[in-house]
Scaffold this active site. Structure first.
Site, PDB file in Angstrom:
ATOM      1  N   VAL A  11       4.193   0.965   2.537  1.00 16.44           N
ATOM      2  CA  VAL A  11       4.094  -0.385   3.282  1.00 16.44           C
ATOM      3  C   VAL A  11       4.496  -1.724   2.181  1.00 16.44           C
ATOM      4  CG1 VAL A  11       3.271  -1.870   4.757  1.00 16.44           C
ATOM      5  CG2 VAL A  11       2.433   0.422   5.067  1.00 16.44           C
ATOM      6  N   GLY A  43       0.672  -1.280  -0.040  1.00 20.80           N
ATOM      7  CA  GLY A  43       0.097   0.004   0.120  1.00 20.80           C
ATOM      8  C   GLY A  43       0.627   1.684   0.130  1.00 20.80           C
ATOM      9  N   ASP A  77      -6.968   6.821  16.583  1.00 15.12           N
ATOM     10  CA  ASP A  77      -7.700   6.938  14.892  1.00 15.12           C
ATOM     11  C   ASP A  77      -7.630   5.331  14.092  1.00 15.12           C
ATOM     12  OD1 ASP A  77      -7.586   7.632  12.340  1.00 15.12           O
ATOM     13  OD2 ASP A  77      -5.738   7.851  12.023  1.00 15.12           O
ATOM     14  N   GLY A 113       0.869   6.102   0.355  1.00 17.09           N
ATOM     15  CA  GLY A 113      -0.141   6.983   1.254  1.00 17.09           C
ATOM     16  C   GLY A 113       1.226   7.964   0.319  1.00 17.09           C
ATOM     17  N   GLY A 114       0.049   9.237   1.039  1.00 18.19           N
ATOM     18  CA  GLY A 114       0.786  10.229   0.643  1.00 18.19           C
ATOM     19  C   GLY A 114       2.307  10.422   0.588  1.00 18.19           C
ATOM     20  N   LYS A 150       6.353  -0.414   6.799  1.00 17.43           N
ATOM     21  CA  LYS A 150       6.202   0.931   6.611  1.00 17.43           C
ATOM     22  C   LYS A 150       7.351   1.897   6.485  1.00 17.43           C
ATOM     23  CE  LYS A 150       3.079   3.518   8.977  1.00 17.43           C
ATOM     24  NZ  LYS A 150       2.405   3.913  10.253  1.00 17.43           N
TER      25      LYS A 150
END
Length: 281
Positions: free
Chosen positions: A46, A39, A153, A41-42, A61
């Site tokens: 990962v 995966g 979160d 993200g910004g 990560k």
């Protein structure tokens, strides 16, 4: 024309620089060989990787140091210290924090399975399966709360379900240590937020988080309540057409009636934190 050429050249150089930061398959970083991207993200990615020392598969990560918005060491060290302070079967195991030339990475347990979000995408879960997932998530959260650690979160994307049904809470990147935490932990863990800031995923925030107020264990309970409602009813209880509509609903509106919702779930979503369960226990 010359200005345009310079701009395009600058853009190409910037793009190339970002590509240089991105890990690639079979790349060796520290004691790990990258196998597959899981995966992105910004500010990071990962990866599934193999620990060559112990011959085991792990998840790495990455947070890239040179990307805008990256707080790298601070965020990963907070997550590593938060999660590694916990020893529980329903919380992801952290192995180590390391550095490569362009990034800081967190080596953690690789979970062979799917996120709760993926499971939810296939339809409303049976009540028994929902209850078992809820029990395991609550057990993991309770262990964190006993150590004075909040998740802050909690959402379906941060809950993994292994192929054998074991549930793992992941991503303690926004974790906060409460005053009753062990002194050693409190000294090494930095607090991720102060009053007046919004941190977390807005669709799963508690009313106090949505107001920018201090979070408590009851805040995690509220987030769990939203997830349980979504599991039982097949829809989010507060989602509106805009961010502000959603936050307003979390703060001031009651969830729509749903026949599957029990008194337990209703109590988890009380607007007043004092009226909820005090912690996940």
């Amino acid at each position: 024309m010359e200005a345009a050429r310079r701009f395009c050249g600058s853009l190409t150089a910037t793009t190339a620089k970002l590509e240089d930061l991105t890990p690639s398959r079979d790349q060796q970083i520290g004691n790990y060989t990258l196998l597959e991207k899981l995966g992105a993200g910004g500010i990071g990615e990962v990866w599934k990787a193999r620990d060559r020392r112990l011959n085991r598969v792990v998840a790495l990560k990455f947070i890239f140091k040179e990307r805008e918005g990256s707080s790298t060491d601070r965020d990963l060290l907070r997550e590593a210290r938060s999660a590694s302070a916990l020893n529980h079967p329903n919380i992801i195991t952290i192995f180590e924090v390391g550095e490569s030339d362009n990034s800081t990475y967190l080596a953690m347990e690789y979970v062979q399975g799917e996120t709760l979000r993926t499971r939810m995408s296939r339809g409303v879960l049976p009540a028994g399966e929902t209850a078992e997932i809820a029990r395991q998530v609550a057990d993991g959260l309770a262990a964190a709360h006993r150590e004075g650690i909040l998740h802050r979160d909690l959402k379906p994307e941060n809950i993994m379900i292994r192929a054998d049904g074991i549930v793992k809470i992941v991503d303690f990147g926004l974790a906060k240590v409460m005053p009753w935490a062990k002194e050693d932990d409190a000294a090494t863990l930095s607090v991720a937020t102060q009053s007046g800031q919004l941190l977390g995923t807005f669709t799963y925030m508690s009313p106090e988080q949505a107001r920018g107020q201090e979070a408590t264990p009851a805040s995690d309970v509220f987030s769990l309540g939203i997830i349980l409602y979504e599991l039982l009813c097949g829809k989010h209880p507060f989602r509106g057409p805009t961010v502000l509509d959603t936050l307003n609903a979390i703060i001031s509106k009651e969830p729509p009636p749903c026949s599957s919702v029990t008194d337990v779930v209703t109590r988890t979503m009380r607007k007043n934190a004092a009226e909820r369960y005090a912690n996940a226990g």
